[in-house]
Design an enzyme around this catalytic site. Structure first.
Site, short mmCIF file in Angstrom:
data_model
loop_
_atom_site.label_atom_id
_atom_site.label_comp_id
_atom_site.label_asym_id
_atom_site.label_seq_id
_atom_site.Cartn_x
_atom_site.Cartn_y
_atom_site.Cartn_z
N HIS A 1 -0.94 2.90 1.38
CA HIS A 1 -0.81 4.44 1.33
C HIS A 1 -0.25 5.03 0.13
O HIS A 1 -0.85 6.23 -0.48
CB HIS A 1 -0.32 5.02 2.62
CG HIS A 1 -1.10 4.62 3.71
ND1 HIS A 1 -2.65 4.82 4.03
CD2 HIS A 1 -0.64 4.19 5.09
CE1 HIS A 1 -2.93 4.91 5.43
NE2 HIS A 1 -1.98 4.25 5.87
N HIS B 1 -7.13 4.27 5.25
CA HIS B 1 -7.36 3.21 6.34
C HIS B 1 -8.73 2.71 6.19
O HIS B 1 -9.54 3.13 6.03
CB HIS B 1 -7.14 3.79 7.78
CG HIS B 1 -5.65 4.15 8.29
ND1 HIS B 1 -5.35 4.99 9.07
CD2 HIS B 1 -4.57 3.44 7.80
CE1 HIS B 1 -3.98 5.30 9.17
NE2 HIS B 1 -3.41 4.17 8.50
N CYS C 1 -0.19 3.14 12.65
CA CYS C 1 0.31 3.78 11.57
C CYS C 1 0.03 5.26 11.85
O CYS C 1 -0.77 5.42 12.36
CB CYS C 1 -0.22 3.35 10.14
SG CYS C 1 0.06 4.58 8.79
N HIS D 1 1.39 -2.43 4.22
CA HIS D 1 0.11 -1.25 4.75
C HIS D 1 0.81 0.00 4.14
O HIS D 1 -0.23 0.72 3.40
CB HIS D 1 0.35 -1.22 6.34
CG HIS D 1 -0.63 -0.20 6.92
ND1 HIS D 1 -2.06 -0.60 7.26
CD2 HIS D 1 -0.38 1.23 7.18
CE1 HIS D 1 -2.62 0.71 7.78
NE2 HIS D 1 -1.68 1.55 7.49
N GLU D 2 1.94 0.36 4.38
CA GLU D 2 2.29 1.78 3.95
C GLU D 2 2.48 1.91 2.58
O GLU D 2 2.17 3.02 1.81
CB GLU D 2 3.76 2.43 4.58
CG GLU D 2 3.73 1.99 6.13
CD GLU D 2 2.83 2.97 6.76
OE1 GLU D 2 2.37 3.95 6.07
OE2 GLU D 2 2.49 2.85 7.68
#
Length: 278
Positions: A234, A240, A111, A230-231
């Site tokens: 964020h 992370h 990422c 995952h994103e």
């Protein structure tokens, strides 16, 4: 941040720009990784062609202050300090040199969001127009994948997600982009940065269009849903994790499918929104 979040998907109608640019960038990016390997053993005091690319890599991940000028190939004390911080963060032997283990770590697809260190790279809040946006997969496939990814976070938090009607304002925008796409964090073609997303309440989630994306990845492909989960983390404010089993771990190797939140991920979202967590 509102607990009910609207999502928009922006896709360009022609696939040709992606196909043409992908072939060009792939060669350039593979050359960059080869140059990283050629730098093995470099340390403080040396001047070697290609060190400026390592400096830029470290700067993009937050290991240099944003204003630092990185135009030279000289390995100075500032680079040594940045490299030691990187090695310590990834639990490598802290040598301050470009040893083989450090170079291998740098070559893992990841990422593009900066790591959580003392002076992280500041993210831009400028929202650019739709330039360099390209179509990589069918829109229905993308919406299905992202719907499943959003549900993973909705199941463990107070958030609910809904697709925004066409033309309406949305909280989150998802799309594929190539190269420099106007957010100060250009993509680099295949085999390095896979995607990035911006912290609340910016709402942008960008896939790198030049990667080989799939819903059922082989050894040379990247899983759309794994990256989406995952994103989205964020987008909701998570950084992370250093737990390699976590969705929020920074590396996502080719062929990897990781579609379930770990306890570390769940603890992270609960810590951010503890008063209203499920």
């Amino acid at each position: 941040m509102a607990s009910h979040i609207l999502i928009a998907f922006f896709l360009f109608s022609s696939i040709q720009p992606f196909l043409a640019q992908s072939r060009t960038l792939k060669s350039e990016n593979q050359d960059q990784f080869k140059s990283f390997q050629n730098l093995e053993g470099a340390g403080k005091g040396s001047t070697v062609e290609g060190l400026s690319k390592v400096k830029q890599y470290l700067k993009n991940l937050g290991y240099y202050p944003t204003e630092t000028n990185l135009v030279t190939d000289h390995f100075d004390e500032v680079m040594e300090s940045a490299l030691k911080t990187y090695q310590n963060y990834y639990r490598l032997k802290v040598t301050g040199k470009l040893d083989s283990d450090t170079i291998k770590e740098m070559m893992i697809p990841r990422c593009g969001v900066p790591d959580n260190i003392n002076h992280p790279t500041k993210q831009s809040h400028h929202k650019p127009g739709k330039f360099n946006m390209v179509q990589v997969i069918d829109e229905k496939v993308l919406k299905s994948v992202c719907s499943k990814a959003f549900k993973k976070w909705a199941d463990v938090s107070q958030f609910t997600f809904e697709e925004a009607p066409a033309g309406s304002k949305s909280d989150i925008v998802i799309g594929f982009y190539s190269g420099d796409h106007g957010d100060r964090y250009p993509f680099d073609g295949p085999r390095n940065t896979l995607a990035h997303a911006f912290a609340p309440e910016d709402g942008r989630f960008h896939y790198d269009a030049d990667e080989n994306w799939s819903t059922n990845p082989d050894a040379d492909q990247v899983d759309l849903e794994t990256v989406a989960i995952h994103e989205i983390g964020h987008l909701l404010g998570l950084g992370h994790s250093q737990d390699k089993n976590a969705i929020m771990y920074r590396a996502i190797p080719y062929g990897t499918t990781k579609r379930h939140l770990s306890q570390d991920d769940i603890d992270g979202i609960h810590a951010l929104y503890s008063s209203e967590s499920k």
